[in-house]
Design a protein around this motif. Structure first.
Motif, PDB file in Angstrom:
ATOM      1  N   LYS A 104      -2.059  -7.793  -8.073  1.00  0.00           N
ATOM      2  CA  LYS A 104      -1.228  -6.603  -7.942  1.00  0.00           C
ATOM      3  C   LYS A 104      -0.008  -6.670  -8.874  1.00  0.00           C
ATOM      4  O   LYS A 104       0.382  -5.579  -9.562  1.00  0.00           O
ATOM      5  N   SER A 139      -4.861  -6.833   1.067  1.00  0.00           N
ATOM      6  CA  SER A 139      -3.621  -7.801   1.028  1.00  0.00           C
ATOM      7  C   SER A 139      -2.762  -7.425   2.325  1.00  0.00           C
ATOM      8  O   SER A 139      -2.487  -8.437   3.165  1.00  0.00           O
ATOM      9  N   ALA A 170       0.749  -1.154  -0.229  1.00  0.00           N
ATOM     10  CA  ALA A 170       0.148  -0.187  -0.092  1.00  0.00           C
ATOM     11  C   ALA A 170       0.908   1.392   0.103  1.00  0.00           C
ATOM     12  O   ALA A 170       0.388   2.356  -0.651  1.00  0.00           O
ATOM     13  N   ALA A 185      -4.543  -3.974  -2.665  1.00  0.00           N
ATOM     14  CA  ALA A 185      -3.225  -3.670  -1.952  1.00  0.00           C
ATOM     15  C   ALA A 185      -3.431  -3.593  -0.408  1.00  0.00           C
ATOM     16  O   ALA A 185      -2.743  -4.091   0.256  1.00  0.00           O
TER      17      ALA A 185
END
Length: 461
Positions: free
Chosen positions: A168, A305, A39, A302
């Motif tokens: 991603k 995750s 992130a 993201a």
């Protein structure tokens, strides 16, 4: 402080014997691949570009080189002694229980707080799509989902992370391909910018580069998770070795490469870089319909995750610490190969952080954020000094375990320590990071004092 004798163990993560080994090699490979795309890259890099301009590429390169060295050192120790405690277990082996206690519990606080922050960030994206829905409800939903995922078999965590990472990796690879085509002038409907956006390379001088460097250092946080996960894989040594050996090209491609594409396509002083994020701004510049919203989906993935991975990492660090006698014994209970009490405890702390962001947004929550601001650097420091000591011991007692070797030992280890010291100095000089450095330092000293007192007590018993 009494000396501590540590018994060396075979590289099969014996201290984690009650955990399941349900992560397959494909899970570990994708966690390693997608773990570098966090992130921080999607969300936090905009502020770095605004401060450093095109020189953000230099900032990410310098911090990326430091991270490569740290990962190589961590990989050497983790391949020799796989453990869900990762660097915490290595620090204990090198310097005694106080070091493992300090490194482990500070990282646990960091991960749990990050879970709350990522939940808030993900909820903001969803409420932007569905205005009027309460933000807290989405945070609660995400917490329940990922708490449930981590309470189940570890292979469920692996499957979630596998597909999160695949999305991603696919998204950022497509971004890089489109960006390079646009820069080359072969993407239909776009005009090649050439070097027009790179002329003002250091718009804010050395100060801007320093701010960008500090932002890039913390964007790399989270790479350590793969060495924690390796302890529950089918082949821990192979998994760690593979992840560490490919770290260099992954960092160069995903971080440095994407920053180069962004600053070439978009003027560094564009408001969209900060307000929309650098990736959305770059895709909007290319005029690809719906690309901005699609990238928001990727940012959401993201964040989710990272929530999933941080709950996992926090629970395994806590489990390992307690298994070594450094925390409440209840957290060591394992059911179905999963430390479920540690998972629940980590999720609870994360949700408390979310509540603090609502209840005490002006005092307690900022204090908590400052306290964890430089923890990742503390962890890297423990990794480097532990590797300095353990490498000599391994060479003398079990050289066959050196499956992964630190480059140019010990010189590059000292170079990495010098780099960390430089970052600490830069943080102390910058008003925006000075409070974080001092707050993290205070927390580290408190944990070290508790760890030393506990070690003395155990030594007398």
């Amino acid at each position: 402080m009494p000396s501590t004798t540590t018994v060396e163990r075979p590289p099969r993560a014996d201290d984690d014997a009650s955990l399941s080994h349900g992560l397959k090699q494909r899970h570990l490979s994708m966690i390693a691949l997608g773990g570098v795309i966090g992130a921080g890259l999607f969300v936090g890099s905009g502020a770095g570009i605004a401060a450093a301009g095109p020189s953000i590429v230099v900032a990410y390169t310098l911090s990326g080189l430091l991270v490569m060295l740290v990962m190589r050192m961590l990989g050497e120790m983790s391949a020799a002694h796989p453990s869900s405690g990762s660097f915490s277990a290595h620090a204990e082996r090198a310097f005694g229980p106080w070091a493992g206690f300090t490194a482990g519990w500070s990282f646990w606080v960091l991960l749990c707080t990050a879970v709350g922050l990522e939940g808030i960030g993900a909820a903001k994206i969803v409420t932007g799509w569905l205005p009027g829905t309460p933000e807290w409800a989405w945070v609660a939903l995400f917490m329940v989902v990922f708490c449930g995922t981590n309470l189940a078999a570890v292979k469920n965590f692996g499957e979630f992370e596998f597909w999160f990472a695949a999305l991603k990796v696919g998204a950022i690879t497509l971004f890089l391909v489109l960006g390079v085509l646009a820069i080359a002038g072969v993407l239909p409907g776009t005009h090649a910018p050439g070097a027009s956006n790179l002329t003002d390379f250091l718009p804010h001088g050395a100060h801007g580069l320093i701010v960008g460097l500090l932002a890039s250092v913390f964007a790399y946080g989270g790479l350590e998770t793969v060495t924690i996960a390796a302890a529950e894989s089918e082949d821990p040594v192979r998994g760690v070795a593979s992840a560490v050996r490919t770290a260099m090209w992954r960092i160069a491609l995903f971080y440095i490469g994407s920053m180069a594409v962004v600053v070439t396509l978009v003027p560094w002083d564009s408001e969209a870089v900060v307000t929309k994020g650098p990736y959305v701004a770059a895709l909007d510049r290319l005029g690809i319909p719906g690309a901005g919203q699609l990238m928001n989906v990727v940012v959401l993935v993201a964040l989710l995750s990272a929530m999933n991975a941080n709950i996992y990492g926090a629970s395994r660090i806590a489990y390992s610490l307690v298994g070594r006698g450094q925390g409440p014994r209840v957290l060591a209970k394992v059911s179905g190969g999963v430390p479920r009490v540690a998972v629940l405890g980590s999720c609870f702390f994360g949700f408390v952080c979310v509540l603090l962001s609502y209840w005490r947004p002006s005092d307690v929550f900022p204090w908590l954020l400052n306290m964890i601001g430089a923890v990742i650097l503390v962890v890297w420091f423990f990794i480097a000094v532990s590797q300095l000591r353990l490498r000599r011991r391994l060479e003398a007692e079990a050289p066959e375990r050196l499956v992964v070797r630190m480059w140019a030992f010990p010189w590059l280890t000292w170079v990495a320590l010098a780099g960390m010291a430089a970052v600490f100095v830069l943080m102390a000089r910058e008003p925006g990071t000075r409070v974080q450095l001092y707050s993290t330092g205070a927390m580290t000293l408190v944990l070290a004092a508790i760890g030393c007192a506990w070690q003395r007590t155990r030594g007398r018993s």
